[in-house]
Motif scaffolding. Structure first.
Motif, PDB file in Angstrom:
ATOM      1  N   UNK A  14       0.845  -1.118   0.045  1.00 59.25           N
ATOM      2  CA  UNK A  14      -0.009  -0.077  -0.021  1.00 59.25           C
ATOM      3  C   UNK A  14       1.027   1.186  -0.157  1.00 59.25           C
ATOM      4  N   UNK A  15       0.408   2.224  -0.592  1.00 55.39           N
ATOM      5  CA  UNK A  15       1.226   3.504  -1.076  1.00 55.39           C
ATOM      6  C   UNK A  15       0.953   4.678  -0.431  1.00 55.39           C
ATOM      7  N   UNK A  16       1.680   5.530   0.067  1.00 56.39           N
ATOM      8  CA  UNK A  16       1.215   6.845   0.805  1.00 56.39           C
ATOM      9  C   UNK A  16       2.051   7.890   0.254  1.00 56.39           C
ATOM     10  N   UNK A  17       1.517   8.812  -0.571  1.00 56.91           N
ATOM     11  CA  UNK A  17       2.155  10.089  -1.050  1.00 56.91           C
ATOM     12  C   UNK A  17       1.082  11.213  -1.078  1.00 56.91           C
ATOM     13  N   UNK A  18       1.376  12.304  -0.142  1.00 53.21           N
ATOM     14  CA  UNK A  18       0.492  13.424   0.118  1.00 53.21           C
ATOM     15  C   UNK A  18      -0.924  12.654  -0.036  1.00 53.21           C
ATOM     16  N   UNK A  19      -1.661  13.362  -0.738  1.00 55.55           N
ATOM     17  CA  UNK A  19      -3.200  12.977  -0.839  1.00 55.55           C
ATOM     18  C   UNK A  19      -3.438  11.940  -1.941  1.00 55.55           C
ATOM     19  N   UNK A  20      -2.471  11.484  -2.688  1.00 61.32           N
ATOM     20  CA  UNK A  20      -2.941  10.492  -3.768  1.00 61.32           C
ATOM     21  C   UNK A  20      -2.500   8.935  -3.486  1.00 61.32           C
TER      22      UNK A  20
ATOM     23  N   UNK B 294      -4.499   6.580  -2.270  1.00 58.57           N
ATOM     24  CA  UNK B 294      -5.453   5.700  -2.980  1.00 58.57           C
ATOM     25  C   UNK B 294      -5.155   5.596  -4.499  1.00 58.57           C
ATOM     26  N   UNK B 295      -5.063   6.646  -5.265  1.00 61.24           N
ATOM     27  CA  UNK B 295      -4.928   6.595  -6.703  1.00 61.24           C
ATOM     28  C   UNK B 295      -3.648   5.847  -7.226  1.00 61.24           C
ATOM     29  N   UNK B 296      -2.805   6.020  -6.342  1.00 57.22           N
ATOM     30  CA  UNK B 296      -1.400   5.162  -6.636  1.00 57.22           C
ATOM     31  C   UNK B 296      -1.791   3.610  -6.177  1.00 57.22           C
ATOM     32  N   UNK B 297      -2.509   3.228  -5.331  1.00 58.83           N
ATOM     33  CA  UNK B 297      -2.997   1.809  -5.016  1.00 58.83           C
ATOM     34  C   UNK B 297      -3.813   1.449  -6.269  1.00 58.83           C
TER      35      UNK B 297
ATOM     36  N   UNK C  83       8.011   1.310   5.210  1.00 56.42           N
ATOM     37  CA  UNK C  83       9.300   1.726   4.871  1.00 56.42           C
ATOM     38  C   UNK C  83       9.130   3.001   3.708  1.00 56.42           C
ATOM     39  N   UNK C  84      10.491   3.335   3.078  1.00 56.61           N
ATOM     40  CA  UNK C  84      10.078   4.269   1.919  1.00 56.61           C
ATOM     41  C   UNK C  84      10.503   3.537   0.649  1.00 56.61           C
ATOM     42  N   UNK C  85       9.948   3.980  -0.463  1.00 53.70           N
ATOM     43  CA  UNK C  85      10.331   3.336  -1.580  1.00 53.70           C
ATOM     44  C   UNK C  85      10.347   4.456  -2.813  1.00 53.70           C
ATOM     45  N   UNK C  86      10.918   4.338  -3.972  1.00 51.70           N
ATOM     46  CA  UNK C  86      10.801   5.368  -5.011  1.00 51.70           C
ATOM     47  C   UNK C  86       9.980   4.623  -6.250  1.00 51.70           C
ATOM     48  N   UNK C  87       9.536   5.629  -6.809  1.00 53.80           N
ATOM     49  CA  UNK C  87       8.867   5.266  -8.060  1.00 53.80           C
ATOM     50  C   UNK C  87       9.802   4.186  -8.918  1.00 53.80           C
TER      51      UNK C  87
ATOM     52  N   UNK D 248       1.568  11.882  -8.889  1.00 54.43           N
ATOM     53  CA  UNK D 248       2.477  12.549  -7.808  1.00 54.43           C
ATOM     54  C   UNK D 248       2.856  13.846  -7.961  1.00 54.43           C
ATOM     55  N   UNK D 249       2.494  14.616  -9.247  1.00 53.44           N
ATOM     56  CA  UNK D 249       2.946  15.680  -9.685  1.00 53.44           C
ATOM     57  C   UNK D 249       4.594  16.067  -9.653  1.00 53.44           C
ATOM     58  N   UNK D 250       5.309  15.028  -9.989  1.00 44.99           N
ATOM     59  CA  UNK D 250       6.915  15.199 -10.020  1.00 44.99           C
ATOM     60  C   UNK D 250       7.315  14.581 -11.224  1.00 44.99           C
ATOM     61  N   UNK D 251       8.684  15.130 -11.478  1.00 46.44           N
ATOM     62  CA  UNK D 251       9.537  14.845 -12.547  1.00 46.44           C
ATOM     63  C   UNK D 251      10.350  13.565 -12.382  1.00 46.44           C
ATOM     64  N   UNK D 252      10.814  13.345 -11.194  1.00 50.12           N
ATOM     65  CA  UNK D 252      11.637  12.329 -11.091  1.00 50.12           C
ATOM     66  C   UNK D 252      11.432  10.932 -10.585  1.00 50.12           C
TER      67      UNK D 252
END
Length: 272
Positions: A147-153, A155-158, A205-209, A248-252
């Motif tokens: 399950x993923x958590x980034x700001x308010x998105x 659920x959309x990532x899941x 834990x943390x992960x990246x895209x 996520x609204x990110x570039x990297x």
């Protein structure tokens, strides 16, 4: 039944880089169980279906010797390439034919691998090689994706992950479904009266895209999909990565997010 379908060097490299290492919380539960049932010293642990050695390395500081066993030579070569663990030996072999004398092993482990074993033959070997009081610890996670958590998105990532899971579902083996069922049939078949289950262990834990895409690529279902249609599989990864970045609204792709995995463990102890 073998428990590695894909033995190519490229897949082994992805597996080494992106597969989750079991959490310390679960390792501690296993060691406490072993202490309670057999006691010290902790001489020999055998890590079955060791793959590229994540679980073997996690256990290495706590045993005099660790032997990691897998049928995939490319996975083992990746494991051997990690320096700094002189008490680990890696061998090609299977969980159904173990190269150890009767009553010689303190702990048998399998991390996200026991669903590939021939159940009856593996259990017969476990009964044979374990010392009195020796233990079995079969661990894994209870869902296809974290399950993923980034700001308010989150659920959309899941939701994106669920779409990927649906694409890969026709390529998912029955054995993987057994793993996601937390090895209930295997647990019931263990002949030792002293056994227990640990479930619902939530680990954050943390992960990246980028790392999440690598994890998807490491899945046996993705490898089956890729084998059938390499370009479509690569397009799926690229499209999924781009959708994550957009949501996520990110570039990297190195942007980090939080992930939550739920682990389980089957524990059993051979009678004294």
């Amino acid at each position: 039944m073998t428990y590695r379908f894909f033995e190519g060097k490229d897949h082994a490299s992805v597996y080494q880089k992106y597969r989750f290492t079991p959490p310390d919380e679960l390792k501690n539960i296993i060691l406490q169980y072993l202490d309670k049932k057999k006691g010290k010293p902790h001489v020999l642990v055998v890590d079955l279906g060791c793959g590229t050695g994540q679980n073997s390395r996690l256990l290495a500081p706590h045993f005099q010797a660790v032997v990691g066993i897998d049928i995939s030579e490319s996975q083992l070569e990746e494991a051997k390439g990690v320096p700094g663990y002189p008490n680990i030996t890696y061998r090609k072999g299977s969980a159904e034919e173990l190269p150890f004398p009767d009553g010689s092993v303190d702990l048998l482990t399998a991390a996200s691998a026991a669903h590939w074993f021939d159940q009856s033959r593996f259990l017969a070997e476990a009964c044979r090689v374990l010392k009195p009081g020796g233990c079995v610890a079969l661990l894994g996670y209870s869902c296809s994706f974290p399950r993923l958590h980034y700001q308010d998105c989150g659920e959309r990532l899941d939701h994106i992950c669920e779409e990927v899971r649906q694409v890969l579902l026709p390529y998912t083996s029955n054995q993987v479904a057994v793993a996601l069922g937390k090895l209930e049939e295997l647990y019931s078949a263990i002949p030792f009266p002293d056994k227990e289950r640990v479930e619902g262990l939530q680990v954050n834990s943390s992960t990246s895209v980028r790392n999440l895409m690598g994890f998807i690529e490491s899945l046996s279902s993705f490898q089956a999909y890729k084998k059938k249609d390499p370009q479509t599989a690569e397009n799926l990864l690229l499209h999924t990565r781009n959708r994550f970045l957009e949501e996520m609204g990110v570039m990297s792709p190195d942007m980090e997010m939080k992930q939550e995995l739920e682990y389980f463990c089957v524990l059993a102890s051979k009678p004294l």
